[in-house]
Design a protein around this motif. Structure first.
Motif, mmCIF file in Angstrom:
data_model
loop_
_atom_site.group_PDB
_atom_site.id
_atom_site.type_symbol
_atom_site.label_atom_id
_atom_site.label_comp_id
_atom_site.label_asym_id
_atom_site.label_seq_id
_atom_site.Cartn_x
_atom_site.Cartn_y
_atom_site.Cartn_z
ATOM 1 N N THR A 183 0.841 -1.194 0.000
ATOM 2 C CA THR A 183 0.000 0.000 0.000
ATOM 3 C C THR A 183 0.879 1.247 0.000
ATOM 4 O O THR A 183 2.088 1.163 0.176
ATOM 5 C CB THR A 183 -0.910 0.030 1.236
ATOM 6 O OG1 THR A 183 -0.087 -0.104 2.380
ATOM 7 C CG2 THR A 183 -1.931 -1.072 1.225
ATOM 8 N N SER A 185 1.406 3.783 2.058
ATOM 9 C CA SER A 185 2.175 4.163 3.232
ATOM 10 C C SER A 185 3.475 3.367 3.325
ATOM 11 O O SER A 185 4.510 3.892 3.722
ATOM 12 C CB SER A 185 1.316 3.960 4.469
ATOM 13 O OG SER A 185 2.098 3.880 5.598
ATOM 14 N N TRP B 154 1.979 1.602 13.906
ATOM 15 C CA TRP B 154 3.182 2.370 14.262
ATOM 16 C C TRP B 154 2.907 3.428 15.325
ATOM 17 O O TRP B 154 3.700 3.657 16.224
ATOM 18 C CB TRP B 154 3.797 3.032 13.016
ATOM 19 C CG TRP B 154 4.293 2.046 12.006
ATOM 20 C CD1 TRP B 154 4.149 0.685 12.062
ATOM 21 C CD2 TRP B 154 5.010 2.321 10.808
ATOM 22 N NE1 TRP B 154 4.722 0.105 10.967
ATOM 23 C CE2 TRP B 154 5.256 1.082 10.177
ATOM 24 C CE3 TRP B 154 5.453 3.486 10.202
ATOM 25 C CZ2 TRP B 154 5.940 0.983 8.963
ATOM 26 C CZ3 TRP B 154 6.125 3.388 8.998
ATOM 27 C CH2 TRP B 154 6.376 2.137 8.384
ATOM 28 N N ASP B 158 4.608 3.700 19.037
ATOM 29 C CA ASP B 158 5.224 4.926 19.561
ATOM 30 C C ASP B 158 4.673 5.258 20.949
ATOM 31 O O ASP B 158 5.410 5.630 21.856
ATOM 32 C CB ASP B 158 4.944 6.119 18.632
ATOM 33 C CG ASP B 158 5.731 6.013 17.334
ATOM 34 O OD1 ASP B 158 6.648 5.182 17.275
ATOM 35 O OD2 ASP B 158 5.400 6.751 16.387
ATOM 36 N N PHE B 193 5.257 -5.870 12.198
ATOM 37 C CA PHE B 193 6.230 -4.773 12.097
ATOM 38 C C PHE B 193 7.602 -5.336 11.708
ATOM 39 O O PHE B 193 8.279 -4.809 10.824
ATOM 40 C CB PHE B 193 6.298 -4.019 13.425
ATOM 41 C CG PHE B 193 7.174 -2.802 13.367
ATOM 42 C CD1 PHE B 193 6.778 -1.684 12.655
ATOM 43 C CD2 PHE B 193 8.402 -2.778 13.997
ATOM 44 C CE1 PHE B 193 7.591 -0.566 12.581
ATOM 45 C CE2 PHE B 193 9.221 -1.664 13.932
ATOM 46 C CZ PHE B 193 8.814 -0.555 13.214
ATOM 47 N N TYR B 211 12.068 -0.474 17.985
ATOM 48 C CA TYR B 211 11.573 -0.226 19.338
ATOM 49 C C TYR B 211 12.305 -1.149 20.314
ATOM 50 O O TYR B 211 12.616 -2.284 19.974
ATOM 51 C CB TYR B 211 10.080 -0.491 19.415
ATOM 52 C CG TYR B 211 9.283 0.400 18.515
ATOM 53 C CD1 TYR B 211 8.948 1.690 18.903
ATOM 54 C CD2 TYR B 211 8.879 -0.029 17.252
ATOM 55 C CE1 TYR B 211 8.227 2.523 18.072
ATOM 56 C CE2 TYR B 211 8.157 0.796 16.411
ATOM 57 C CZ TYR B 211 7.833 2.069 16.832
ATOM 58 O OH TYR B 211 7.118 2.896 16.010
ATOM 59 N N GLU B 345 -0.771 -0.484 4.851
ATOM 60 C CA GLU B 345 -0.419 0.830 5.399
ATOM 61 C C GLU B 345 0.527 0.655 6.590
ATOM 62 O O GLU B 345 1.414 -0.186 6.547
ATOM 63 C CB GLU B 345 -1.699 1.588 5.771
ATOM 64 C CG GLU B 345 -2.556 1.931 4.560
ATOM 65 C CD GLU B 345 -2.019 3.050 3.686
ATOM 66 O OE1 GLU B 345 -1.324 2.725 2.712
ATOM 67 O OE2 GLU B 345 -2.315 4.237 3.920
ATOM 68 N N SER B 346 0.365 1.446 7.646
ATOM 69 C CA SER B 346 1.248 1.258 8.792
ATOM 70 C C SER B 346 0.523 0.476 9.877
ATOM 71 O O SER B 346 0.757 0.647 11.051
ATOM 72 C CB SER B 346 1.700 2.619 9.302
ATOM 73 O OG SER B 346 2.169 3.372 8.220
#
Lengths: 482, 415
Positions: A183, A185, B154, B158, B193, B211, B345-346
């Protein structure tokens, strides 16, 4: 202008003194039912209160930029901030050449009628047809797609969308081998190698580069940290800004992909030259791909629509699967219309197939080459057509278009188009993303909400509302007939 | 006004402690009422249920019925549709197709026929949840809900780094509200991740790339946020190392985490899902054994967890689909057939691989045993849910088989 093609003669494009072919002439050549379609029918604009609407999604291409700022005064759209030239043109000219009233064709004239009469006539055509085709669905919301598919099922007809002549082979490749996708991102934040293969976003998806390639990502800098490779049959505008341009012979991409797979598997490539690409270059590219941290191939119709049908895409999927043994690699199909992905998705959850769905037996079947819209029309299999949110006459081959002139056609569309010249019934609809809300799917399958920023013209409904009314009528008429 | 009277059935109602009493149930305007409240003048639909069981509708806590994964499964497996078609009946019954990747209509109809009225789609990435809702909306008859995947988001990672539990809880509550989902889901916590950045998975105490914390920290932080938010179903966990021999140890450690969570809300703290896939003992496929006994023991001694089985069904062709992209890459190498993977995406990633459970395959046989062993050895069956992780270990239409295996020793001998 001068174009060079590998292995072909030089082609010159020059100015001409011949008169421009008139619209009427084009329609006559295509044997349209109506030679004079009303145009210049604009929505009257009134200036008024100034409004700025933010985060508007753009109903043009599958990039689906959802960050536009649209400035409106009254019902006049005066500014589009963030959109590309195509987007600006669509928003600022939304009021032009609109169909404002339903029409029925009587002989070679279109006659204004009430919505009731138009719906009644449309339902009659559909109920009396033995095998109707419903086509379009990519320039509207998924809700409309769902109703259109329900209608096809009720009528035991066929329903198809434009992936039939663009990224359908991507679906076929996924049916055969699967694939590895990504995707936006992930591209922005991770991709250090982007390969554009048979696609040219500078012209097709104008904001694509500034949105996905130029920005700095979380784990990667901007453009300078990404390598860009362009593979195409000619030096496109995009090739000029690439780090590496590879010119492949037209229609022979599959050979290059196979050679890349061979290079990855440490097999010897015995020929000096693969599809116009020197052997060393193949090794170099394979090495670049395998040593990237996160690579993406953004491919377009140059891969999907060539002589080997879906074999190029299938080989491309296998290449990317192989590359995942070494690193992270994915593909992104550069889809065209803003909701063509949504029309595939809705078709999948309702029927199990992405396009070319046939209900002749009461359940869904998909035979590419048989139940695809183009083949149904060219072979003269269908005896009525309902076109929702698309303009097939502008993009289909002549033979398919000629069949549309022989069968009754219903068109649901916001604007006058070539297809309206083939219509027996025309029902105007609001423009999705401007006058009607709904959902559309971006090229990477992310669903985006399309906003309603203006009211449709008086008496004009959204296309899903029209289809809902049509479904009710078809059910009543079929029950009455039985 | 609709009035229905269900007469003379054997009524079961666990909440009110009614176990097989022959009695009448009255329904008025969609609600169960005292039969005396029905007004005969307005017309009553009477259903004769004598000799039959009347019970509340079934709830399926974990079944992949909607969203991008199942839709890609449908696209990837045309062969799953070919011999499974059922034409619609004009005008209201829609055409059905597909077994392991059924279309929305078959899902609704088949669940309703089995007496299920609420089904949960257990994994939807936040950014894709609009799609999940499109499909849930299209499924007829039954009630539906979705759990949102948050483990590799993500922004959330964080927030865990910043060690601000209040902000973390606020963010999760916003995600639940924005995506209109019911519960929080962790899929192989943190692994997506690691997969996105490095193409690898994580065990529960491995540190995440970038992380400096572990999947155990993710589980603990989010479970505590779920306590603060007072969610009805706190946290749905798909354990790390799913599908790898020896992973029962990871599952036990995940379950033990529930004891250390600071509890401020009623109810169970963790739900460990499709425990069959994470109940493997042994250090390779050839030495594979069932870890079902250990997991059942942990369940019996740990009052804060519940689990569902993910029961494997022998001789069933399935389509495995999960947000555990790492394991699907492994399974692709086992099957050497189709593989679909997508980074989302994230938010995470996902993978889809067709699979078939075989009666004569040693590993598949052990898988069959694990699910049954957990269920049979559990003392508190109210914390054990029957599911096949549809369409991963079997289909939801296989549930009657599982009921038979659990109820009858004779039935267990047959497969």
């Amino acid at each position: 202008m001068e174009f060079h093609h590998l292995g072909t003669k030089k082609i010159f494009v020059d100015t001409t003194t011949e008169p421009v072919t008139s619209l009427e002439e084009i329609l006559r050549i295509l044997s349209a039912k109506v030679l004079q379609i009303p145009h210049g029918t604009d929505i009257p604009l009134k200036s008024g209160e100034k409004r700025i609407i933010e985060n508007v999604a753009c109903p043009i291409c599958a990039e689906l930029c959802d960050y536009l700022k649209i400035e409106i005064t009254g019902n006049r759209i005066v500014r589009n901030i963030g959109g590309c030239a195509k987007s600006v043109s669509k928003f600022l000219n939304y009021h032009k050449d609109r169909i404002l009233k339903p029409y029925i064709r009587i002989n070679d004239k279109l006659v204004e009628v009430s919505l009731e009469e138009a719906l009644d006539k449309a339902a009659d055509i559909l109920v009396n047809a033995k095998y109707p085709l419903i086509y379009g669905l990519s320039i509207t919301s998924v809700k409309t797609d769902e109703y259109a598919i329900q209608l096809a099922e009720l009528l035991r007809g066929a329903v198809d969308n434009p992936s039939t002549f663009c990224h359908g082979p991507t679906s076929l490749a996924v049916q055969e081998v699967g694939g590895v996708f990504t995707t936006f991102s992930d591209v922005i934040n991770l991709a250090d190698l982007v390969i554009f293969w048979g696609s040219d976003p500078i012209n097709s998806h104008v904001n694509h580069l500034s949105r996905n390639i130029v920005p700095k990502g979380r784990f990667i800098g901007g453009r300078k940290d990404r390598k860009i490779v362009v593979i195409d049959i000619r030096r496109t505008e995009l090739a000029n800004m690439a780090d590496l341009f590879i010119q492949v012979k037209p229609g022979r991409d599959v050979e290059l992909i196979t050679a890349l797979r061979m290079a990855l598997h440490d097999l010897d490539i015995e020929v000096d030259n693969v599809a116009g690409v020197p052997r060393d270059m193949v090794y170099k590219l394979a090495d670049m791909m395998a040593s990237a941290k996160y690579g993406v191939i953004m491919y377009g119709l140059g891969i999907t629509e060539n002589g080997v049908k879906h074999r190029s895409v299938e080989e491309l999927m296998k290449l990317v699967q192989d590359l995942n043994e070494y690193t992270k690699f994915a593909v992104m199909p550069m889809r065209g219309h803003y909701n063509v992905v949504g029309s595939n998705e809705a078709s999948l959850w309702l029927t199990g197939y992405p396009y070319a769905v046939d209900f002749a037996r009461g359940f869904s079947r998909m035979y590419v080459g048989v139940t695809t819209a183009m083949d149904l029309l060219i072979n003269g299999d269908v005896d009525a057509a309902l076109i929702v949110g698309h303009d097939p006459v502008a993009s289909f081959p002549r033979k398919a278009v000629q069949h549309l002139s022989r069968i009754p056609v219903i068109v649901i569309d916001p604007k006058w188009s070539l297809t309206t010249a083939f219509a027996d019934v025309i029902i105007p609809s609001g423009m999705t993303g401007i006058e009607c809300e709904g959902s559309a799917y971006r090229m990477d399958k992310i669903p985006i909400r399309m906003k309603k920023i203006l009211d449709p013209p008086p008496g004009v409904l959204c296309d899903y509302e029209i289809l809902k009314l049509l479904i009710d009528r078809v059910i009543n008429k079929k029950v009455g007939k039985a | 006004m609709t009035q229905i009277l269900i007469k003379n059935g054997y009524v079961f109602d666990p909440l009110n402690g009614i176990k097989g009493e022959v009695t009448d149930i009255a329904i008025k305007d969609g609600k169960i009422v005292d039969p005396r409240e029905l007004n005969p003048e307005e017309g009553i639909t009477v259903i004769n249920a004598s000799g039959k069981v009347v019970m509340p509708g079934g709830i399926d806590i974990h079944s992949h019925i909607a969203g991008p994964k199942i839709n890609i499964g449908r696209m990837m497996r045309p062969e799953d549709h070919y011999t499974t078609n059922k034409p619609g009946v004009f005008p209201y019954i829609r055409a059905e197709t597909g077994l392991s990747t059924p279309n929305v209509f078959r899902i609704g109809y088949e669940y309703a026929i089995m007496g299920y009225t609420l089904v949960a789609e257990p994994a939807t990435p936040p950014v894709m949840t609009r799609h999940t809702h499109h499909e849930l909306n299209a499924i007829p008859i039954i009630d539906k809900m979705a759990y949102v995947v948050v483990d590799s988001n993500w922004m959330l990672l964080d927030l865990i780094t910043n060690n601000d539990p209040k902000l973390l809880a606020a963010y999760l509550s916003w995600i639940l509200k924005a995506t209109k989902s019911y519960a929080l889901k962790l899929v192989d916590p943190g692994s997506d991740f690691a997969w996105l950045l490095q193409g690898r998975g994580l065990d529960i105490s491995d540190e995440l790339p970038v992380y400096n914390f572990t999947p155990a920290d993710i589980i603990k932080s989010i479970a505590e946020a779920a306590q603060v938010l007072n969610l009805p179903h706190k946290l749905h966990v798909h354990c790390n190392r799913l599908g790898f021999p020896g992973n029962y140890a990871t599952t036990l450690r995940t379950m033990e985490l529930a004891l250390n969570i600071h509890r401020v809300s009623e109810g169970l703290a963790l739900h460990v899902t499709h425990v069959q896939f994470t109940g493997y003992k042994g250090d390779s496929w050839s030495t594979l054994e069932s870890g079902g006994e250990e997991i059942a023991k942990e369940l019996n001694s740990n009052p804060y967890v519940s689990l569902d089985l993910g029961q494997a069904i022998p001789d069933r062709a399935v389509t495995t689909m999960t947000a555990d992209a790492t394991f699907q890459f492994v399974l692709y190498h086992i099957m050497k057939n189709k593989w679909y993977s997508s980074d989302i995406e994230s938010d995470g990633a996902s993978g889809i691989v067709p699979y078939k459970y075989k009666k004569k395959n040693y590993v598949n046989t052990v898988q069959w045993v694990i699910g049954l062993e957990v269920a049979l050895l559990a003392r508190d069956i109210s914390r054990v849910f029957i599911a096949t992780d549809h369409p991963n270990a079997g289909l939801f239409t296989d549930y009657p088989l599982i009921f038979a295996w659990l109820m009858s020793k004779k039935a267990r001998k047959i497969p």
